[in-house]
Design a protein around this motif. Structure first.
Motif: not given
Length: 287
Positions: A23-25, A28, A209, A212
């Motif tokens: 999920e983080e990738c 980004k 998610p 950012s």
């Protein structure tokens, strides 16, 4: 530029281990894709700062995920640190205390966390207010779809500059407050009472998610210039590709090239020399 993200997605499996595709990738990649879209827009000479801000607004709205019934999935409502916004209902009291009738005052609003009965110090810019007798204040509301009612029997005179607040113990999707009021015979139409429905404020939910990316777009919206976008691209690429090398400030370089071209087309020799110098300096940064 606008095709950069699909190409990036094709080459990423070669650059990033499979276990990193989480999920983080994905978040980004979403952030970098939005940045490439902004950079592509700003690379066009006819794009204005207002165009960039409108794009940021639309993209932020999408990332907050609008709901069919209204609102957004990733917006939460919180109490403000200070007074915050409120819905205000003013009423000049006509009923006389001790008589058969009382004035009923009513106010309604959304995202309410408290209701206040307020007797302000002044009823206008040039006129002082007078005391108001307040009977029962009642608030009906819903929190998480569950209806509730709170009543407070005030039953007393409230002097100018005083207030009473009923806290709802949460943030209501919608609330309606009522109270009955009266004043003295000699102060009819010269006594003002108000209901203030104190409202929560919206903020982005950090659980989103793409939180950012929303923050990044808000920064660009505040400063829609080449330096800001170049810095955001550099930070996003460094986060996605640690140790991948320095990112070229593409928009800044493009702006310098355009400025050099403009100077070199000038009829003034001095400006032509400045343009030639700027061109050489900018090209040297591309090596």
């Amino acid at each position: 530029m606008e095709r950069a993200l699909p190409v990036l997605l094709l080459i990423l499996p070669l650059a990033i281990p499979a276990h990193s595709f989480d999920e983080e990738c994905t978040a980004k990649l979403t952030q970098l894709g939005s940045l490439y879209q902004v950079r592509s827009m700003m690379a066009r000479s006819y794009t204005s700062s207002s165009d960039v801000q409108r794009f940021a607004d639309r993209r932020i709205d999408e990332l907050r995920e609008p709901l069919r019934e209204g609102g957004h999935r990733w917006i939460r409502w919180v109490r403000p640190p200070g007074d915050g916004p409120f819905v205000k209902k003013e009423h000049s009291v006509l009923a006389v205390q001790g008589g058969d009738d009382r004035d009923r005052v009513e106010a309604a609003g959304g995202h309410v966390y408290a209701a206040s009965v307020v007797v302000p110090r002044k009823r206008s810019l040039f006129h002082n207010n007078h005391a108001v007798w307040v009977g029962t204040a009642e608030v009906t509301y819903e929190i998480d779809g569950r209806p509730a009612t709170r009543r407070e029997a005030i039953n007393q005179w409230m002097n100018p500059g005083t207030s009473r607040t009923i806290d709802l113990g949460g943030i209501a999707e919608h609330a309606r407050a009522t109270l009955d009021s009266a004043t003295s015979q000699r102060h009819m139409k010269q006594a003002l009472v108000e209901i203030h429905l104190r409202q929560a404020v919206a903020e982005d939910d950090p659980a989103n998610p793409t939180y950012s990316t929303v923050q990044m777009l808000q920064r660009i919206r505040q400063s829609p210039d080449a330096a800001t976008v170049d810095a955001e691209v550099a930070a996003a690429e460094a986060s996605l590709y640690p140790g991948g090398g320095e990112t070229l400030p593409m928009l800044t370089l493009l702006g310098d090239l355009r400025r050099a071209d403009e100077l070199m087309r000038s009829s003034k020799e001095e400006e032509q020399e400045k343009g030639s110098k700027l061109l050489k300096e900018t090209l040297s940064r591309l090596r």
